[in-house]
Design a protein around this motif. Structure first.
Motif, short mmCIF file in Angstrom:
data_model
loop_
_atom_site.label_atom_id
_atom_site.label_comp_id
_atom_site.label_asym_id
_atom_site.label_seq_id
_atom_site.Cartn_x
_atom_site.Cartn_y
_atom_site.Cartn_z
N TRP A 1 -2.63 -7.62 3.22
CA TRP A 1 -1.53 -6.72 3.55
C TRP A 1 -0.83 -7.16 4.82
O TRP A 1 -1.42 -7.77 5.71
N GLY A 2 0.44 -6.78 4.92
CA GLY A 2 1.21 -6.99 6.14
C GLY A 2 1.40 -5.67 6.86
O GLY A 2 0.84 -4.66 6.47
N LEU A 3 2.20 -5.71 7.90
CA LEU A 3 2.50 -4.51 8.67
C LEU A 3 4.01 -4.33 8.74
O LEU A 3 4.73 -5.28 9.03
N ALA A 4 4.47 -3.12 8.48
CA ALA A 4 5.90 -2.83 8.59
C ALA A 4 6.33 -3.02 10.04
O ALA A 4 5.58 -2.72 10.97
N ASP A 5 7.50 -3.55 10.23
CA ASP A 5 8.06 -3.79 11.57
C ASP A 5 7.20 -4.69 12.44
O ASP A 5 7.17 -4.57 13.66
N SER A 6 6.47 -5.60 11.82
CA SER A 6 5.61 -6.50 12.57
C SER A 6 6.44 -7.49 13.39
O SER A 6 7.41 -8.05 12.88
N PRO A 7 6.05 -7.74 14.64
CA PRO A 7 6.75 -8.75 15.43
C PRO A 7 6.54 -10.17 14.88
O PRO A 7 7.26 -11.08 15.27
N LEU A 8 5.59 -10.34 14.00
CA LEU A 8 5.35 -11.64 13.38
C LEU A 8 6.22 -11.88 12.16
O LEU A 8 6.30 -12.99 11.65
N GLY A 9 6.85 -10.83 11.64
CA GLY A 9 7.60 -10.92 10.40
C GLY A 9 6.84 -10.22 9.29
O GLY A 9 5.65 -9.92 9.43
N GLU A 10 7.52 -9.99 8.19
CA GLU A 10 6.89 -9.21 7.12
C GLU A 10 6.53 -10.01 5.88
O GLU A 10 5.86 -9.50 5.00
N ASP A 11 6.96 -11.26 5.78
CA ASP A 11 6.72 -12.03 4.56
C ASP A 11 5.71 -13.15 4.77
O ASP A 11 5.86 -14.24 4.27
N LEU A 12 4.66 -12.86 5.49
CA LEU A 12 3.68 -13.89 5.84
C LEU A 12 2.34 -13.72 5.14
O LEU A 12 1.45 -14.50 5.36
N THR A 13 2.20 -12.70 4.34
CA THR A 13 0.89 -12.39 3.78
C THR A 13 0.67 -13.07 2.43
O THR A 13 1.60 -13.47 1.76
N VAL A 14 -0.60 -13.19 2.07
CA VAL A 14 -1.01 -13.74 0.78
C VAL A 14 -2.06 -12.80 0.20
O VAL A 14 -3.10 -12.57 0.83
N LEU A 15 -1.77 -12.22 -0.98
CA LEU A 15 -2.74 -11.35 -1.64
C LEU A 15 -3.82 -12.19 -2.31
O LEU A 15 -3.51 -13.14 -3.02
N PRO A 16 -5.08 -11.86 -2.10
CA PRO A 16 -6.14 -12.60 -2.76
C PRO A 16 -6.29 -12.21 -4.23
O PRO A 16 -5.82 -11.15 -4.65
N GLN A 17 -6.96 -13.06 -4.98
CA GLN A 17 -7.31 -12.74 -6.35
C GLN A 17 -8.49 -11.77 -6.34
O GLN A 17 -9.31 -11.82 -5.43
N SER A 18 -8.57 -10.94 -7.34
CA SER A 18 -9.68 -10.01 -7.46
C SER A 18 -11.00 -10.78 -7.56
O SER A 18 -11.08 -11.81 -8.22
N ASP A 19 -12.02 -10.28 -6.90
CA ASP A 19 -13.34 -10.89 -6.99
C ASP A 19 -14.01 -10.59 -8.33
O ASP A 19 -15.06 -11.12 -8.64
N CYS A 20 -13.39 -9.75 -9.16
CA CYS A 20 -13.96 -9.35 -10.45
C CYS A 20 -13.27 -10.02 -11.64
O CYS A 20 -13.50 -9.63 -12.76
N GLY A 21 -12.39 -10.97 -11.39
CA GLY A 21 -11.71 -11.60 -12.52
C GLY A 21 -10.51 -12.42 -12.05
O GLY A 21 -10.36 -12.68 -10.86
N ASP A 22 -9.65 -12.78 -12.98
CA ASP A 22 -8.53 -13.65 -12.69
C ASP A 22 -7.24 -12.93 -12.34
O ASP A 22 -6.24 -13.55 -12.07
N GLU A 23 -7.25 -11.61 -12.36
CA GLU A 23 -6.04 -10.84 -12.08
C GLU A 23 -5.74 -10.90 -10.59
O GLU A 23 -6.63 -10.81 -9.76
N PRO A 24 -4.44 -11.04 -10.20
CA PRO A 24 -4.11 -10.92 -8.78
C PRO A 24 -4.49 -9.53 -8.29
O PRO A 24 -4.36 -8.56 -9.05
N ALA A 25 -4.97 -9.43 -7.11
CA ALA A 25 -5.43 -8.15 -6.59
C ALA A 25 -4.30 -7.43 -5.86
O ALA A 25 -4.46 -7.00 -4.73
#
Length: 127
Positions: free
Chosen positions: A101-125
């Protein structure tokens, strides 16, 4: 972070600033998205968030950390993580660092995150 694996939301979140929000984030990440934290993440960069006075009082400043790591199953994530030190000792706002997850109004920007894959299968988490 060592408390995260195998613990309940209430137990893990007891040491965070926003306990109820942390419990919600824990349930979303661990119980619904099947994500478990892996090894200690690394800090990619950080930004200072200054103390702020509001109409309802003073909001403590801190640091936003951009962290990168892997879940217990090895899926890569990049998250933004807020830490404050209002009592002289760093304390996490939410504590759930492996969500991607990211943070709204982050001083680093908002489009820097990467969602991991679920540990229970191949679906994006995703949320």
């Amino acid at each position: 972070m060592a408390r995260a694996p195998g613990r309940s939301a209430g137990g893990f979140c007891a040491v965070t600033l926003q306990r109820e929000s942390c419990e919600h984030a824990w349930k979303d990440s661990v119980e619904e998205r099947c994500l478990r934290p892996g090894d200690m993440p690394k800090v990619i960069r950080s930004a200072v968030v200054p103390e702020k006075k509001t109409g309802t009082g003073t909001w403590d400043g801190g640091h936003v950390l951009l962290i990168e790591g892997r879940t217990a199953a090895g899926s890569r994530y990049v998250s933004q993580f807020f830490v404050t030190g209002s009592e002289g000792e760093p304390q996490a706002s939410l504590g759930v660092f492996w969500s991607g997850w990211g943070l709204a109004d982050s001083p680093l920007g908002e489009d820097l995150t990467v969602l991991p894959q679920s540990d229970c299968g191949d679906e994006p988490a995703g949320p």
